[in-house]
Design an enzyme around this catalytic site. Structure first.
Site, PDB file in Angstrom:
ATOM      1  CE  LYS A  13      48.931  84.781 -14.432  1.00  0.00           C
ATOM      2  NZ  LYS A  13      47.602  84.932 -14.087  1.00  0.00           N
ATOM      3  NE  ARG A  88      50.564  90.664 -12.218  1.00  0.00           N
ATOM      4  CZ  ARG A  88      50.697  89.581 -11.707  1.00  0.00           C
ATOM      5  NH1 ARG A  88      51.900  88.833 -11.960  1.00  0.00           N
ATOM      6  NH2 ARG A  88      49.670  89.020 -11.320  1.00  0.00           N
ATOM      7  NE  ARG A 127      44.501  80.656  -6.312  1.00  0.00           N
ATOM      8  CZ  ARG A 127      45.148  81.664  -6.864  1.00  0.00           C
ATOM      9  NH1 ARG A 127      45.760  81.066  -7.957  1.00  0.00           N
ATOM     10  NH2 ARG A 127      45.285  82.851  -6.484  1.00  0.00           N
ATOM     11  NE  ARG A 160      47.737  83.933  -4.200  1.00  0.00           N
ATOM     12  CZ  ARG A 160      48.202  84.115  -5.493  1.00  0.00           C
ATOM     13  NH1 ARG A 160      48.322  82.995  -6.165  1.00  0.00           N
ATOM     14  NH2 ARG A 160      47.985  85.275  -6.036  1.00  0.00           N
ATOM     15  NE  ARG A 171      45.103  88.736  -7.377  1.00  0.00           N
ATOM     16  CZ  ARG A 171      44.777  87.461  -6.937  1.00  0.00           C
ATOM     17  NH1 ARG A 171      44.129  87.154  -6.008  1.00  0.00           N
ATOM     18  NH2 ARG A 171      45.417  86.407  -7.792  1.00  0.00           N
TER      19      ARG A 171
HETATM   20  P1  AP5 Z   1      45.716  79.178 -11.314  1.00  0.00           P
HETATM   21  O1  AP5 Z   1      46.311  78.358 -12.252  1.00  0.00           O
HETATM   22  O2  AP5 Z   1      46.120  79.099  -9.969  1.00  0.00           O
HETATM   23  O3  AP5 Z   1      45.484  80.853 -11.915  1.00  0.00           O
HETATM   24  P2  AP5 Z   1      46.739  81.865 -12.068  1.00  0.00           P
HETATM   25  O4  AP5 Z   1      46.276  82.223 -13.342  1.00  0.00           O
HETATM   26  O5  AP5 Z   1      48.045  81.274 -11.951  1.00  0.00           O
HETATM   27  O6  AP5 Z   1      46.024  82.771 -10.901  1.00  0.00           O
HETATM   28  P3  AP5 Z   1      47.151  83.466  -9.845  1.00  0.00           P
HETATM   29  O7  AP5 Z   1      45.965  84.063  -8.997  1.00  0.00           O
HETATM   30  O8  AP5 Z   1      48.056  82.986  -9.168  1.00  0.00           O
HETATM   31  O9  AP5 Z   1      47.690  84.986 -10.837  1.00  0.00           O
HETATM   32  P4  AP5 Z   1      47.948  86.263 -10.462  1.00  0.00           P
HETATM   33  O10 AP5 Z   1      48.620  86.695 -11.722  1.00  0.00           O
HETATM   34  O11 AP5 Z   1      47.070  87.139  -9.754  1.00  0.00           O
HETATM   35  O12 AP5 Z   1      48.933  85.998  -9.158  1.00  0.00           O
HETATM   36  P5  AP5 Z   1      50.567  86.035  -9.019  1.00  0.00           P
HETATM   37  O13 AP5 Z   1      50.734  85.122  -7.762  1.00  0.00           O
HETATM   38  O14 AP5 Z   1      51.261  86.007 -10.511  1.00  0.00           O
HETATM   39  O15 AP5 Z   1      44.290  78.718 -11.160  1.00  0.00           O
HETATM   40  C1  AP5 Z   1      43.231  79.431 -10.527  1.00  0.00           C
HETATM   41  C2  AP5 Z   1      42.110  78.482 -10.002  1.00  0.00           C
HETATM   42  O16 AP5 Z   1      41.360  78.215 -11.052  1.00  0.00           O
HETATM   43  C3  AP5 Z   1      42.804  77.353  -9.301  1.00  0.00           C
HETATM   44  O17 AP5 Z   1      42.008  76.796  -8.187  1.00  0.00           O
HETATM   45  C4  AP5 Z   1      42.709  76.293 -10.447  1.00  0.00           C
HETATM   46  O18 AP5 Z   1      42.660  74.827 -10.181  1.00  0.00           O
HETATM   47  C5  AP5 Z   1      41.363  76.680 -11.235  1.00  0.00           C
HETATM   48  N1  AP5 Z   1      41.483  76.542 -12.622  1.00  0.00           N
HETATM   49  C6  AP5 Z   1      42.714  76.688 -13.719  1.00  0.00           C
HETATM   50  N2  AP5 Z   1      42.340  76.283 -14.697  1.00  0.00           N
HETATM   51  C7  AP5 Z   1      40.893  76.072 -14.674  1.00  0.00           C
HETATM   52  C8  AP5 Z   1      40.155  75.533 -15.722  1.00  0.00           C
HETATM   53  N3  AP5 Z   1      40.433  75.443 -17.144  1.00  0.00           N
HETATM   54  N4  AP5 Z   1      38.851  75.292 -15.307  1.00  0.00           N
HETATM   55  C9  AP5 Z   1      38.400  75.363 -14.084  1.00  0.00           C
HETATM   56  N5  AP5 Z   1      39.199  75.688 -12.902  1.00  0.00           N
HETATM   57  C10 AP5 Z   1      40.496  76.053 -13.335  1.00  0.00           C
HETATM   58  O19 AP5 Z   1      50.729  87.355  -8.323  1.00  0.00           O
HETATM   59  C11 AP5 Z   1      50.365  87.802  -6.984  1.00  0.00           C
HETATM   60  C12 AP5 Z   1      50.666  89.380  -6.789  1.00  0.00           C
HETATM   61  O20 AP5 Z   1      52.198  89.461  -6.846  1.00  0.00           O
HETATM   62  C13 AP5 Z   1      50.148  90.343  -7.838  1.00  0.00           C
HETATM   63  O21 AP5 Z   1      48.993  90.820  -7.362  1.00  0.00           O
HETATM   64  C14 AP5 Z   1      51.200  91.384  -7.606  1.00  0.00           C
HETATM   65  O22 AP5 Z   1      51.080  92.123  -6.176  1.00  0.00           O
HETATM   66  C15 AP5 Z   1      52.507  90.779  -7.607  1.00  0.00           C
HETATM   67  N6  AP5 Z   1      53.309  90.553  -8.705  1.00  0.00           N
HETATM   68  C16 AP5 Z   1      53.509  89.311  -9.454  1.00  0.00           C
HETATM   69  N7  AP5 Z   1      54.046  89.480 -10.454  1.00  0.00           N
HETATM   70  C17 AP5 Z   1      54.352  90.859 -10.862  1.00  0.00           C
HETATM   71  C18 AP5 Z   1      54.669  91.591 -11.489  1.00  0.00           C
HETATM   72  N8  AP5 Z   1      55.440  91.189 -13.060  1.00  0.00           N
HETATM   73  N9  AP5 Z   1      54.687  92.913 -11.502  1.00  0.00           N
HETATM   74  C19 AP5 Z   1      54.025  93.330 -10.216  1.00  0.00           C
HETATM   75  N10 AP5 Z   1      53.571  92.861  -9.477  1.00  0.00           N
HETATM   76  C20 AP5 Z   1      53.823  91.421  -9.547  1.00  0.00           C
END
Ligand code: AP5
Length: 222
Positions: A13, A88, A127, A160, A171
């Site tokens: 994402k 979410r 990552r 992280r 997760r």
């Molecule tokens: P990356 O692009 O970083 O993936 P991402 O989908 O953004 O993953 P996140 O881990 O950031 O998402 P998340 O939803 O769990 O965490 P968030 O920070 O939102 O890519 C991942 C890796 O893959 C990278 O190394 C990249 O280079 C690689 N990659 C990407 N595309 C690729 C491809 N096509 N091929 C190969 N490699 C690739 O949330 C964290 C925490 O915050 C949650 O757990 C929760 O506690 C809280 N939170 C956030 N929002 C809410 C909400 N709305 N409600 C409740 N809690 C929330």
């Protein structure tokens, strides 16, 4: 364009919204980044969400809804936005629909990046992120012994805490239980763009661009 980019942890994402920002010149509103910024700043909100995030659980709905409500009213989101990490849960999605209706706006498309559990685990184990600007890097465990500095701002790179294997597993389970029902929610609204998120980054980017161009054409001809 008012977009949602949606998918499991590690689906790409953040990677894809970085490209979308450049194409559409609209802000990416990434709730995970916003919460981590609160933690870095040592705010009361940061303290409140720490436990949930470190366990890989969801922060309570109302807290997230209030954060997004305030953020969507900022001037930079007036011409469009990309929501990354929100909604979410179905409760968050309903609240978003309500707040957008009140603002006379609506979601144009929900980009769903479909990625298998094994690929998610593999990606997140490699990552590393910049502690200050959240730029993302990938290193093997051998390379991780001597990490470079961030090429954007020279910040320290770190893994992280919620990217530890046992937290990643939780997760993904949390995604399947609470967030995956949004696939049906947005399918019913005919807004879901279901993509293969396992292609190369540039191929995913190309697929997103084609689908959004198709939507714009469709809107233009109506
Ligand atoms: P990356 O692009 O970083 O993936 P991402 O989908 O953004 O993953 P996140 O881990 O950031 O998402 P998340 O939803 O769990 O965490 P968030 O920070 O939102 O890519 C991942 C890796 O893959 C990278 O190394 C990249 O280079 C690689 N990659 C990407 N595309 C690729 C491809 N096509 N091929 C190969 N490699 C690739 O949330 C964290 C925490 O915050 C949650 O757990 C929760 O506690 C809280 N939170 C956030 N929002 C809410 C909400 N709305 N409600 C409740 N809690 C929330």
């Amino acid at each position: 364009m008012n977009l949602i980019i949606f998918g499991a942890p590690g689906a790409g994402k953040g990677t894809q919204s970085a490209h979308l920002i450049e194409i559409y010149r609209i802000p990416a509103i990434a709730t995970g980044d916003m919460l981590r910024a609160q933690r870095r700043a040592g705010t009361a909100l940061g303290d409140q969400v720490k436990g949930y995030m470190d366990r890989g659980e969801l922060v309570p709905d109302q807290l997230m809804i209030d954060i997004i409500k305030e953020r969507l009213q900022k001037p930079d989101a007036r011409d469009g936005f990309i929501l990354d990490g929100f909604p979410r849960t179905v409760a968050q999605a309903r609240a978003l629909d309500e707040m957008l209706t009140q603002l006379g706006r609506r979601i144009d498309a929900v980009i769903y990046l479909r990625v298998s559990r094994q690929v998610l685990i593999d990606r997140l184990s490699h990552r590393y992120s910049c502690r200050t600007c959240e730029a993302v890097y990938n290193f093997t465990s051998d390379q991780a012994h001597s990490l470079p500095r961030c090429t954007v701002d020279g910040g320290e790179l770190y893994q992280r805490p919620d990217d530890k294997p046992e937290i990643v597993a939780n997760r993904i389970d949390v995604f399947l239980k609470h967030t995956a029902p949004l696939i049906d929610y947005y399918n019913a609204q005919h807004k879901l763009e279901n993509l293969d998120g396992q292609m190369l980054v540039d191929d995913v980017r190309g697929d997103i661009a084609r689908r959004l161009a198709g939507l714009r054409k469709g809107a233009g001809s109506r």
